[in-house]
Design a protein around this motif. Structure first.
Motif, PDB file in Angstrom:
ATOM      1  N   PHE A 284      -5.152   1.305  -7.265  1.00 31.31           N
ATOM      2  CA  PHE A 284      -4.615   1.120  -6.005  1.00 31.31           C
ATOM      3  C   PHE A 284      -4.492   1.963  -5.095  1.00 31.31           C
ATOM      4  N   ASP A 285      -3.557   2.932  -5.155  1.00 39.68           N
ATOM      5  CA  ASP A 285      -3.151   4.034  -4.686  1.00 39.68           C
ATOM      6  C   ASP A 285      -4.315   5.008  -4.356  1.00 39.68           C
TER       7      ASP A 285
ATOM      8  N   ASN B  63      -7.631   4.276  -4.130  1.00 37.34           N
ATOM      9  CA  ASN B  63      -8.654   3.704  -3.488  1.00 37.34           C
ATOM     10  C   ASN B  63      -8.036   3.508  -1.737  1.00 37.34           C
ATOM     11  N   ALA B  64      -6.764   3.088  -1.669  1.00 38.67           N
ATOM     12  CA  ALA B  64      -6.218   3.218  -0.340  1.00 38.67           C
ATOM     13  C   ALA B  64      -6.172   4.176   0.369  1.00 38.67           C
ATOM     14  N   THR B  65      -5.643   5.463  -0.549  1.00 38.47           N
ATOM     15  CA  THR B  65      -5.540   6.700   0.287  1.00 38.47           C
ATOM     16  C   THR B  65      -6.810   7.372   0.509  1.00 38.47           C
TER      17      THR B  65
ATOM     18  N   ARG C  81      -9.382   5.570   1.320  1.00 36.02           N
ATOM     19  CA  ARG C  81      -9.945   4.645   2.375  1.00 36.02           C
ATOM     20  C   ARG C  81      -9.311   5.026   3.697  1.00 36.02           C
TER      21      ARG C  81
ATOM     22  N   ARG D 275       0.286   4.988  -1.774  1.00 31.81           N
ATOM     23  CA  ARG D 275       0.524   3.478  -1.900  1.00 31.81           C
ATOM     24  C   ARG D 275       0.968   3.207  -3.436  1.00 31.81           C
TER      25      ARG D 275
END
Length: 383
Positions: free
Chosen positions: A331-332, A334-336, A338, A382
């Motif tokens: 999660f962290d 992929n979010a960062t 993106r 994230r």
């Protein structure tokens, strides 16, 4: 070929991310991996690493990780405020440490200073460090990984149950990974001075060429100026006076006039990310994801990789632990990736999205939850 001693964990890359991982594992009292079972490998000597003058931006969350690793304090300039704006457009946003109840939003340090503190802590903890040692490959089997090392012209094989790749290099030196994008930009880096500085305030300025960051450092600023490659070549070829004039035109007069610049360097910018590993190996930091510097998240994301991997391996140092780590970091990471990729693509040039950027920044400053959310991302990622 001689066989060197076997280890539970080999970490290729004894930079901030690799050494933080090793120190965190020991300080967390890992039952599965003891200090004698960890090997740090790096191609550079410690003297070369300590002299590295590159500037790095550490988030407040990274300070917490380094504190846990026993590698804080570090010689660094704290950032109390971050000023975000669009050149030639109305609107800006200002983030302040007081709004978040922290000593600083982040810190500006030299790579060599961070490495020196971490290296001293790793030595104190009794970790094995082999440097300079050139890793020439790796061969995995059911029981572990064989890592060929070259030291002083002699090649030996090091064995480890698990391998962590923590040395990624620059975008222009890497092979393409699963997610790869060339931004068609180069980052010019230097250290500059102005005649009207504002203490402890960092600037992120979006221009038609690309983002321009000024990070407070000592009595001046670390510069990261993203421009097209042809523009970078022109700026590098200029004398100091001409360069400072161009920089002043791009940044504006918020800090008065630029009065001094050190020698300038440039490197290509791109996104190169791939979270996949193997049964007994995993990549962290720049070896897992190379990002655009627009939000200063590259090293900070890598240190979060190290913190989570240390927590997992302290409980389970088997291949199953590496699978758990990959799931926890998805999660962290992929979010960062993106968010950074979106900012890098939108905040360059005179696109319709750029035209609305000034208004968006103005609204961001008015809407407190949105501003706080952006600051939390920059400080902690994230989670």
């Amino acid at each position: 070929m001689p066989i060197s001693p076997s280890f539970d964990l080999a970490i290729c890359g004894a930079g901030p991310v690799g050494m933080a991982l090793a120190a965190l594992l020991v300080r967390r009292g890992a039952n599965a991996i003891k200090p004698a079972g960890i090997a740090l490998l790096d191609a550079r000597s410690i003297e070369q690493a300590r002299r590295d003058p590159r500037t790095i931006a550490l988030s407040y969350g990274s300070r917490q990780i380094l504190e846990e690793a026993g590698a804080w304090p570090v010689a660094a300039t704290p950032i109390h405020e971050i000023h975000v704006s669009r050149r030639g457009r109305f609107g800006r946003s200002l983030m302040d440490r007081a709004e978040h109840g922290v000593d600083a939003l982040g810190y500006v340090a030299r790579y060599g200073d961070v490495v020196a503190v971490l290296a001293d802590e790793c030595a104190r903890l009794g970790l094995t460090t082999l440097r300079p040692a050139l890793v020439t490959g790796s061969m995995e089997d059911a029981d572990g990984v064989t890592v060929p090392l070259e030291q002083d012209g002699v090649v030996t094989d090091l064995r480890a149950r698990l391998l962590v790749q923590a040395e990624g290099g620059l975008f222009g030196q890497q092979a393409d990974r699963a997610v790869s994008r060339d931004y068609g930009q180069s980052a010019i880096i230097a250290w500059v001075k102005v005649n009207a500085p504002i203490a402890h305030r960092a600037y992120e300025r979006f221009t038609d060429d690309g983002p321009l960051a000024l990070l407070p450092q000592d009595d001046g600023y670390a510069l990261v100026w993203c421009v097209p490659p042809t523009r970078a070549e022109q700026l590098l070829s200029q004398g100091d006076s001409a360069f400072l004039a161009c920089l002043g035109e791009a940044f504006g007069g918020r800090l008065g006039h630029f009065t001094h610049a050190t020698a300038r360097l440039a490197y290509p910018l791109g996104l190169n990310a791939q979270a996949a590993g193997t049964a007994r190996s995993v990549a962290i930091g720049n070896a897992a994801q190379t990002l655009h510097p627009v939000a200063g998240q590259g090293l900070n994301l890598g240190l979060r990789d190290a913190a989570v991997l240390a927590r997992v391996l302290a409980q389970d140092s088997s291949p199953a632990g590496l699978i758990q780590y990959a799931n926890l970091r998805q999660f962290d990471r992929n979010a960062t990736v993106r968010v950074t990729d979106t900012m890098a693509r939108i905040f360059t040039g005179s696109s319709p999205a750029q035209s609305a950027l000034g208004l968006s920044l103005g609204l961001l400053d008015i809407v407190s939850p949105a501003r706080k959310g952006l600051a939390q991302l920059m400080m902690y990622g994230r989670r």
